[in-house]
Design a protein around this motif. Structure first.
Motif, short mmCIF file in Angstrom:
data_model
loop_
_atom_site.label_atom_id
_atom_site.label_comp_id
_atom_site.label_asym_id
_atom_site.label_seq_id
_atom_site.Cartn_x
_atom_site.Cartn_y
_atom_site.Cartn_z
N LEU A 71 0.83 -1.20 0.00
CA LEU A 71 0.00 0.00 0.00
C LEU A 71 0.87 1.26 0.00
O LEU A 71 0.60 2.22 -0.73
N GLY A 72 1.93 1.25 0.79
CA GLY A 72 2.84 2.39 0.81
C GLY A 72 3.54 2.61 -0.52
O GLY A 72 3.69 3.75 -0.98
N ALA A 73 3.94 1.53 -1.19
CA ALA A 73 4.60 1.65 -2.49
C ALA A 73 3.63 2.14 -3.56
O ALA A 73 4.00 2.94 -4.42
N VAL A 74 2.38 1.69 -3.51
CA VAL A 74 1.38 2.15 -4.48
C VAL A 74 1.09 3.63 -4.28
O VAL A 74 1.01 4.40 -5.25
N VAL A 75 0.97 4.06 -3.04
CA VAL A 75 0.73 5.49 -2.75
C VAL A 75 1.94 6.32 -3.21
O VAL A 75 1.78 7.41 -3.76
N LEU A 76 3.14 5.80 -3.00
CA LEU A 76 4.34 6.51 -3.44
C LEU A 76 4.36 6.64 -4.97
O LEU A 76 4.66 7.73 -5.49
N LEU A 77 4.03 5.59 -5.68
CA LEU A 77 3.99 5.66 -7.14
C LEU A 77 2.89 6.61 -7.62
O LEU A 77 3.07 7.33 -8.60
N ALA A 78 1.75 6.62 -6.94
CA ALA A 78 0.68 7.55 -7.30
C ALA A 78 1.14 8.99 -7.11
O ALA A 78 0.85 9.86 -7.94
N ALA A 79 1.85 9.26 -6.02
CA ALA A 79 2.35 10.62 -5.77
C ALA A 79 3.37 11.02 -6.82
O ALA A 79 3.37 12.16 -7.31
N VAL A 80 4.25 10.10 -7.20
CA VAL A 80 5.26 10.40 -8.23
C VAL A 80 4.57 10.66 -9.56
O VAL A 80 4.94 11.60 -10.28
N ASN A 81 3.57 9.85 -9.91
CA ASN A 81 2.83 10.08 -11.16
C ASN A 81 2.09 11.40 -11.14
O ASN A 81 2.02 12.09 -12.15
N LEU A 82 1.55 11.76 -10.00
CA LEU A 82 0.82 13.02 -9.88
C LEU A 82 1.75 14.20 -10.07
O LEU A 82 1.41 15.18 -10.75
N ILE A 83 2.94 14.12 -9.50
CA ILE A 83 3.91 15.21 -9.64
C ILE A 83 4.46 15.27 -11.06
O ILE A 83 4.60 16.34 -11.65
N ARG A 84 4.75 14.09 -11.62
CA ARG A 84 5.37 14.05 -12.93
C ARG A 84 4.41 14.43 -14.06
O ARG A 84 4.76 15.16 -14.96
N ARG A 85 3.20 13.89 -14.02
CA ARG A 85 2.27 14.08 -15.13
C ARG A 85 1.08 14.95 -14.81
O ARG A 85 0.36 15.35 -15.71
#
Length: 89
Positions: A71-85
């Protein structure tokens, strides 16, 4: 031995999180390990006390610690995608 287990579990968790978030084609094994470990540590610090499970960094590997780490890794990837794209995919 604990570092090796943390790297292996972090790699698997990062890989699963990248499959869930559909970013596996963009990442290599190194980034999967980094996302898995950072997501596990963040989830261990933030979610483990709330849920009453030990963090994966404590050396306890159970179903609850793996789910919290994923769950922590999925939230981290979602945050990175949100910042990047600008969108979560």
């Amino acid at each position: 031995m604990g570092i090796i287990i943390l790297l292996i579990v972090g790699g698997v968790i990062g890989w699963l999180a990248s499959l869930i978030m559909r970013t596996d084609a963009q990442q290599g094994i190194f980034l999967n390990i980094v996302v898995g470990i950072v997501g596990s540590v963040l989830a261990g610090l933030l979610l483990s006390p709330v849920l009453g499970t030990p963090p994966v960094t404590a050396g306890v590997i159970s179903l609850s610690t793996i789910v919290v780490s994923l769950l922590g890794a999925v939230v981290l990837l979602a945050a990175v995608n949100l910042i990047r794209r600008g969108s979560i995919r």
